[in-house]
Design an enzyme around this catalytic site. Sequence first.
Site, PDB file in Angstrom:
ATOM      1  N   LYS A  89       0.873  -1.189   0.000  1.00 25.30           N
ATOM      2  CA  LYS A  89       0.000   0.000   0.000  1.00 25.30           C
ATOM      3  C   LYS A  89       0.905   1.233   0.000  1.00 25.30           C
ATOM      4  O   LYS A  89       1.175   1.840   1.041  1.00 25.30           O
ATOM      5  CB  LYS A  89      -0.910  -0.060   1.233  1.00 25.30           C
ATOM      6  CG  LYS A  89      -2.283   0.522   0.987  1.00 25.30           C
ATOM      7  CD  LYS A  89      -3.232   0.123   2.087  1.00 25.30           C
ATOM      8  CE  LYS A  89      -4.407   1.084   2.181  1.00 25.30           C
ATOM      9  NZ  LYS A  89      -5.206   1.233   0.986  1.00 25.30           N
TER      10      LYS A  89
HETATM   11  C1  LIG Z   1      -6.201  -0.397  -4.167  1.00 19.26           C
HETATM   12  C2  LIG Z   1      -6.984  -1.042  -3.092  1.00 19.26           C
HETATM   13  N1  LIG Z   1      -7.483  -2.279  -3.301  1.00 19.26           N
HETATM   14  C3  LIG Z   1      -8.197  -2.916  -2.359  1.00 19.26           C
HETATM   15  C4  LIG Z   1      -8.473  -2.329  -1.140  1.00 19.26           C
HETATM   16  C5  LIG Z   1      -9.234  -3.076  -0.100  1.00 19.26           C
HETATM   17  O1  LIG Z   1      -8.369  -3.502   0.911  1.00 19.26           O
HETATM   18  P1  LIG Z   1      -8.876  -3.698   2.390  1.00 19.26           P
HETATM   19  O2  LIG Z   1     -10.042  -4.619   2.299  1.00 19.26           O
HETATM   20  O3  LIG Z   1      -7.735  -4.315   3.107  1.00 19.26           O
HETATM   21  O4  LIG Z   1      -9.233  -2.374   2.916  1.00 19.26           O
HETATM   22  C6  LIG Z   1      -7.990  -1.039  -0.886  1.00 19.26           C
HETATM   23  C7  LIG Z   1      -8.269  -0.370   0.388  1.00 19.26           C
HETATM   24  O5  LIG Z   1      -7.450  -0.302   1.234  1.00 19.26           O
HETATM   25  C8  LIG Z   1      -7.217  -0.390  -1.875  1.00 19.26           C
HETATM   26  O6  LIG Z   1      -6.726   0.834  -1.659  1.00 19.26           O
END
Ligand SMILES: Cc1ncc(COP(=O)(O)O)c(C=O)c1O
Length: 340
Positions: free
Chosen positions: A152
């Site tokens: 991230k």
């Molecule tokens: C690019 C992206 N994909 C997927 C997600 C979903 O991830 P999570 O379920 O861990 O929040 C997020 C959110 O954080 C994201 O920024």
Amino acid sequence: MVVFLNGEYLPADQAHVGVMTHALSYGTGVFEGLRGYWNDEAAETYIFRAREHFERMLRSCRIMNFTLPYTVDELVEISRELVRRNGLRENCYIRPFAYKADEIIGVKLHGLTDHFTMYTVPMGDYVSTTGLRTGVSSWRRVDDNMIPARAKISGAYVNSAFAKTEALQNGFDEAIMLTAEGHVSEGSAENIFLLLNNELVTPSPSENILQGVTRDTVIQLARRELDRITRERQIDRTELYCADEIFFTGTGAQIAPVVEVDHRPIGTGNVGPLAAEIQRLYADVVRGRRAEYMDWCVPVFGKVARSKTPSAASHLAAAHNGHKPVRARSRHVAAGTTKE
Ligand SMILES: Cc1ncc(COP(=O)(O)O)c(C=O)c1O
């Protein structure tokens, strides 16, 4: 508002970064997004799957050459303490952020100073949960050998921002991004699930997705509560048009049904029964209303069951101050920015 910065809890107006900060120029930061859910009957705010979020953060750190002086347990404890100190007896969002803090010109990842902050704000819905109209983006998802989507990384969110703005300016609510090869990847900040021929499918981790904590939650809930196995596989763009149901998952998005893709109705064009069922389950689980999933819910104000977490905030400050590069940097910030 109280924020956490390099081992200390500070009023937000005393936590600043300089205009030359490396992460601001080059996007060299990694972050997480967690949600806290208020449960009225229990008089408790539960942080949902905090451990899994911080485990992912430490994986992002490895990819991006960060060394944080905290264990997962300590990061969980900081998030609890932060929500407590801000008195958030309501739904909230928690944003931990590690960033390259040097005020220098020069693109690289190594040999830089790592800083860490965390803040929390009250938060409602991030996107509508009653049916999104979406469009396939002309922007392709970043590839693992460009900017790895499994981490991230703050700079990678420019990719998401291009897609989201294009979608909104074209009159849609959200974007669906394809990989460079043209397969379905994910939304701008959400994973995606399809119900196709009565089978639940989602793009596999090698499709340049962020492996979502909510994605994993839905896979587990579908198996344990609905007797449905999720198939992780490559998905073609036109399979989107043929799906009976589509929904996004994410900490921000929660469970967000998609009712239209590229002006084509999905299924009946309304929220489908499977998405509605998973929404109901998810809403209960995150609020600590299902005993069998309580180990996913970290209480902020009460005691944590089976915790290995050291609770003293002073211990955390000591841990951070023991991390030499940060200590040197913290002093500089306190002298140069905070007080002036
Ligand atoms: C690019 C992206 N994909 C997927 C997600 C979903 O991830 P999570 O379920 O861990 O929040 C997020 C959110 O954080 C994201 O920024």
